[in-house]
Design a protein around this motif. Structure first.
Motif, PDB file in Angstrom:
ATOM      1  N   PHE A  11     -16.968  -4.481  -6.221  1.00 29.98           N
ATOM      2  CA  PHE A  11     -17.300  -3.181  -7.464  1.00 29.98           C
ATOM      3  C   PHE A  11     -15.283  -2.549  -7.043  1.00 29.98           C
ATOM      4  CE2 PHE A  11     -21.635  -4.558  -7.015  1.00 29.98           C
ATOM      5  CZ  PHE A  11     -21.409  -5.100  -7.615  1.00 29.98           C
ATOM      6  N   THR A  12     -14.866  -2.303  -6.016  1.00 30.19           N
ATOM      7  CA  THR A  12     -13.967  -1.845  -6.198  1.00 30.19           C
ATOM      8  C   THR A  12     -12.701  -1.928  -6.668  1.00 30.19           C
ATOM      9  OG1 THR A  12     -12.853  -3.266  -4.390  1.00 30.19           O
ATOM     10  CG2 THR A  12     -14.356  -1.160  -3.579  1.00 30.19           C
ATOM     11  N   ASP A  13     -11.733  -0.885  -7.093  1.00 29.49           N
ATOM     12  CA  ASP A  13     -10.654  -1.187  -7.969  1.00 29.49           C
ATOM     13  C   ASP A  13      -9.031  -0.957  -7.398  1.00 29.49           C
ATOM     14  OD1 ASP A  13      -8.697  -0.561 -10.171  1.00 29.49           O
ATOM     15  OD2 ASP A  13      -8.832   1.918  -9.670  1.00 29.49           O
ATOM     16  N   VAL A  14      -8.681  -1.784  -6.959  1.00 28.65           N
ATOM     17  CA  VAL A  14      -8.160  -1.919  -5.959  1.00 28.65           C
ATOM     18  C   VAL A  14      -6.872  -0.771  -5.752  1.00 28.65           C
ATOM     19  CG1 VAL A  14      -6.157  -3.129  -5.499  1.00 28.65           C
ATOM     20  CG2 VAL A  14      -7.560  -4.351  -6.269  1.00 28.65           C
ATOM     21  N   ALA A  15      -6.195  -0.495  -7.749  1.00 30.90           N
ATOM     22  CA  ALA A  15      -5.392   1.037  -7.391  1.00 30.90           C
ATOM     23  C   ALA A  15      -5.994   2.838  -6.529  1.00 30.90           C
ATOM     24  CB  ALA A  15      -5.206   1.197  -8.808  1.00 30.90           C
ATOM     25  N   LEU A  16      -7.255   2.373  -6.485  1.00 33.40           N
ATOM     26  CA  LEU A  16      -8.064   3.219  -6.217  1.00 33.40           C
ATOM     27  C   LEU A  16      -7.434   3.468  -4.441  1.00 33.40           C
ATOM     28  CD1 LEU A  16     -10.075   5.644  -6.070  1.00 33.40           C
ATOM     29  CD2 LEU A  16     -11.986   4.192  -6.072  1.00 33.40           C
ATOM     30  N   LEU A  17      -8.213   1.963  -3.617  1.00 29.33           N
ATOM     31  CA  LEU A  17      -8.263   2.075  -2.526  1.00 29.33           C
ATOM     32  C   LEU A  17      -6.727   1.964  -2.220  1.00 29.33           C
ATOM     33  CD1 LEU A  17      -9.423  -1.784  -2.431  1.00 29.33           C
ATOM     34  CD2 LEU A  17     -10.549   0.599  -2.208  1.00 29.33           C
ATOM     35  N   VAL A  18      -5.294   1.462  -3.131  1.00 31.19           N
ATOM     36  CA  VAL A  18      -4.629   2.097  -2.875  1.00 31.19           C
ATOM     37  C   VAL A  18      -4.523   3.154  -2.584  1.00 31.19           C
ATOM     38  CG1 VAL A  18      -1.937   1.781  -3.624  1.00 31.19           C
ATOM     39  CG2 VAL A  18      -3.085  -0.088  -3.588  1.00 31.19           C
ATOM     40  N   LEU A  19      -4.680   4.013  -3.522  1.00 28.73           N
ATOM     41  CA  LEU A  19      -4.454   5.827  -3.667  1.00 28.73           C
ATOM     42  C   LEU A  19      -5.030   6.551  -2.316  1.00 28.73           C
ATOM     43  CD1 LEU A  19      -5.317   6.764  -7.154  1.00 28.73           C
ATOM     44  CD2 LEU A  19      -2.403   6.497  -5.856  1.00 28.73           C
ATOM     45  N   ILE A  20      -6.537   5.978  -1.419  1.00 31.08           N
ATOM     46  CA  ILE A  20      -6.856   6.834  -0.839  1.00 31.08           C
ATOM     47  C   ILE A  20      -5.770   5.734   0.555  1.00 31.08           C
ATOM     48  CG2 ILE A  20      -9.324   6.602   0.619  1.00 31.08           C
ATOM     49  CD1 ILE A  20     -10.505   5.806  -1.789  1.00 31.08           C
ATOM     50  N   SER A  21      -5.701   4.498   0.493  1.00 30.62           N
ATOM     51  CA  SER A  21      -5.506   4.511   1.942  1.00 30.62           C
ATOM     52  C   SER A  21      -3.654   5.584   1.849  1.00 30.62           C
ATOM     53  CB  SER A  21      -4.118   3.136   2.161  1.00 30.62           C
ATOM     54  OG  SER A  21      -3.661   2.379   2.727  1.00 30.62           O
ATOM     55  N   LEU A  44      -7.322  -8.587   0.415  1.00 27.81           N
ATOM     56  CA  LEU A  44      -6.675  -7.626  -0.509  1.00 27.81           C
ATOM     57  C   LEU A  44      -5.348  -9.229   0.005  1.00 27.81           C
ATOM     58  CD1 LEU A  44      -5.660  -3.885  -1.698  1.00 27.81           C
ATOM     59  CD2 LEU A  44      -7.822  -5.806  -2.777  1.00 27.81           C
ATOM     60  N   GLU A  45      -4.997  -9.524  -1.139  1.00 33.72           N
ATOM     61  CA  GLU A  45      -3.828 -10.907  -1.210  1.00 33.72           C
ATOM     62  C   GLU A  45      -2.749  -9.500  -1.290  1.00 33.72           C
ATOM     63  OE1 GLU A  45      -4.035 -13.540  -0.319  1.00 33.72           O
ATOM     64  OE2 GLU A  45      -6.587 -13.705  -0.126  1.00 33.72           O
ATOM     65  N   PRO A  46      -1.705 -10.064  -1.199  1.00 35.80           N
ATOM     66  CA  PRO A  46      -0.897  -9.505  -1.206  1.00 35.80           C
ATOM     67  C   PRO A  46       0.433  -9.431  -2.861  1.00 35.80           C
ATOM     68  CG  PRO A  46       0.406 -10.883   0.856  1.00 35.80           C
ATOM     69  CD  PRO A  46      -1.439 -10.626   0.198  1.00 35.80           C
ATOM     70  N   GLY A  47      -0.406 -10.374  -3.380  1.00 36.06           N
ATOM     71  CA  GLY A  47      -0.257 -10.235  -5.146  1.00 36.06           C
ATOM     72  C   GLY A  47      -0.829  -9.356  -5.670  1.00 36.06           C
ATOM     73  N   THR A  48      -2.240  -9.028  -4.973  1.00 38.07           N
ATOM     74  CA  THR A  48      -3.000  -8.005  -5.836  1.00 38.07           C
ATOM     75  C   THR A  48      -2.782  -6.684  -5.567  1.00 38.07           C
ATOM     76  OG1 THR A  48      -5.090  -9.611  -5.404  1.00 38.07           O
ATOM     77  CG2 THR A  48      -5.098  -7.401  -5.531  1.00 38.07           C
ATOM     78  N   LEU A  49      -2.465  -6.462  -4.363  1.00 38.28           N
ATOM     79  CA  LEU A  49      -2.053  -5.173  -4.289  1.00 38.28           C
ATOM     80  C   LEU A  49      -0.345  -4.859  -4.541  1.00 38.28           C
ATOM     81  CD1 LEU A  49      -1.625  -2.905  -1.914  1.00 38.28           C
ATOM     82  CD2 LEU A  49       0.214  -4.236  -0.097  1.00 38.28           C
ATOM     83  N   TYR A  50       0.680  -6.114  -4.409  1.00 35.96           N
ATOM     84  CA  TYR A  50       1.862  -5.940  -4.919  1.00 35.96           C
ATOM     85  C   TYR A  50       1.567  -5.317  -7.073  1.00 35.96           C
ATOM     86  CZ  TYR A  50       4.095  -5.820  -1.187  1.00 35.96           C
ATOM     87  OH  TYR A  50       3.914  -5.303   0.862  1.00 35.96           O
ATOM     88  N   GLY A  51       0.770  -6.489  -7.518  1.00 32.51           N
ATOM     89  CA  GLY A  51       0.746  -6.031  -8.968  1.00 32.51           C
ATOM     90  C   GLY A  51      -0.215  -4.310  -9.124  1.00 32.51           C
ATOM     91  N   ALA A  52      -0.725  -3.603  -8.524  1.00 36.12           N
ATOM     92  CA  ALA A  52      -1.339  -2.704  -8.353  1.00 36.12           C
ATOM     93  C   ALA A  52      -0.451  -1.897  -7.768  1.00 36.12           C
ATOM     94  CB  ALA A  52      -2.593  -2.449  -6.598  1.00 36.12           C
ATOM     95  N   LEU A  53       0.320  -2.042  -7.264  1.00 30.25           N
ATOM     96  CA  LEU A  53       1.756  -0.933  -6.939  1.00 30.25           C
ATOM     97  C   LEU A  53       2.220  -0.885  -7.711  1.00 30.25           C
ATOM     98  CD1 LEU A  53       2.611  -2.396  -3.001  1.00 30.25           C
ATOM     99  CD2 LEU A  53       1.151  -0.130  -3.653  1.00 30.25           C
ATOM    100  N   MET A  54       2.797  -2.333  -8.199  1.00 32.50           N
ATOM    101  CA  MET A  54       3.838  -1.832  -9.921  1.00 32.50           C
ATOM    102  C   MET A  54       3.146  -0.828 -10.553  1.00 32.50           C
ATOM    103  SD  MET A  54       4.877  -5.416 -10.562  1.00 32.50           S
ATOM    104  CE  MET A  54       4.332  -5.507 -11.439  1.00 32.50           C
TER     105      MET A  54
END
Length: 108
Positions: A11-21, A44-54
Motif C-alpha cells: 500500500f506504500t507509495d515509493v515517493a513517500l518512502l524516499v522522502l521519509i528516508s 525496492l528494486e533499484p529501477g523503482t527507486l530511481y524512477g521515484a528519485l527522478m
C-alpha cells in the motif's frame, strides 16, 4: 478465514518512502533502499527507486548533493519537507478514519 497482511499487497507509495528516508539526512540509492526496507519492510528494486528519485527531483522535492564518490547522494528540499508533512497529515486522517470505522464492525 482471516487474510494475512502480506496477501493484501503493498500500500506504500515509493515517493513517500524516499522522502521519509531523506528526512533523516542525505543518502545515496543503496542506503535509501536499505533504510526503507528497515523502517517499512518494503523491498525496492533499484529501477523503482530511481524512477521515484527522478520524479521527486523534477518536482523540486529532492536534489542531488555533490560527491567525490561514484554514488550520487540526495537530500530533501524545503519543498519536499512541506510535501512530506502534508502527506503524513493525510495518512493520519486516513488511519484515524479507518480505525474508527473498523471498530464499528466489532472484534475480528
Amino acid at each position: 478465514m482471516a487474510r494475512k497482511s502480506q496477501e493484501l499487497g503493498r500500500f506504500t507509495d515509493v515517493a513517500l518512502l524516499v522522502l521519509i528516508s531523506l528526512a533523516e539526512g542525505q543518502k545515496h540509492g543503496y542506503r535509501m533502499i536499505s533504510d526503507i526496507e528497515e523502517f517499512s519492510g518494503t523491498s525496492l528494486e533499484p529501477g523503482t527507486l530511481y524512477g521515484a528519485l527522478m520524479r521527486l527531483e523534477e518536482r523540486g522535492w529532492i536534489e542531488p548533493v555533490a560527491s567525490a564518490e561514484r554514488r550520487k547522494p540526495y537530500r530533501i528540499t524545503d519543498g519536499g519537507r512541506a510535501a512530506l508533512r502534508e502527506q503524513l497529515a493525510t495518512l493520519r486522517r486516513v488511519e484515524q478514519t479507518g480505525a474508527r470505522r473498523s471498530l464499528a464492525w466489532g472484534p475480528a
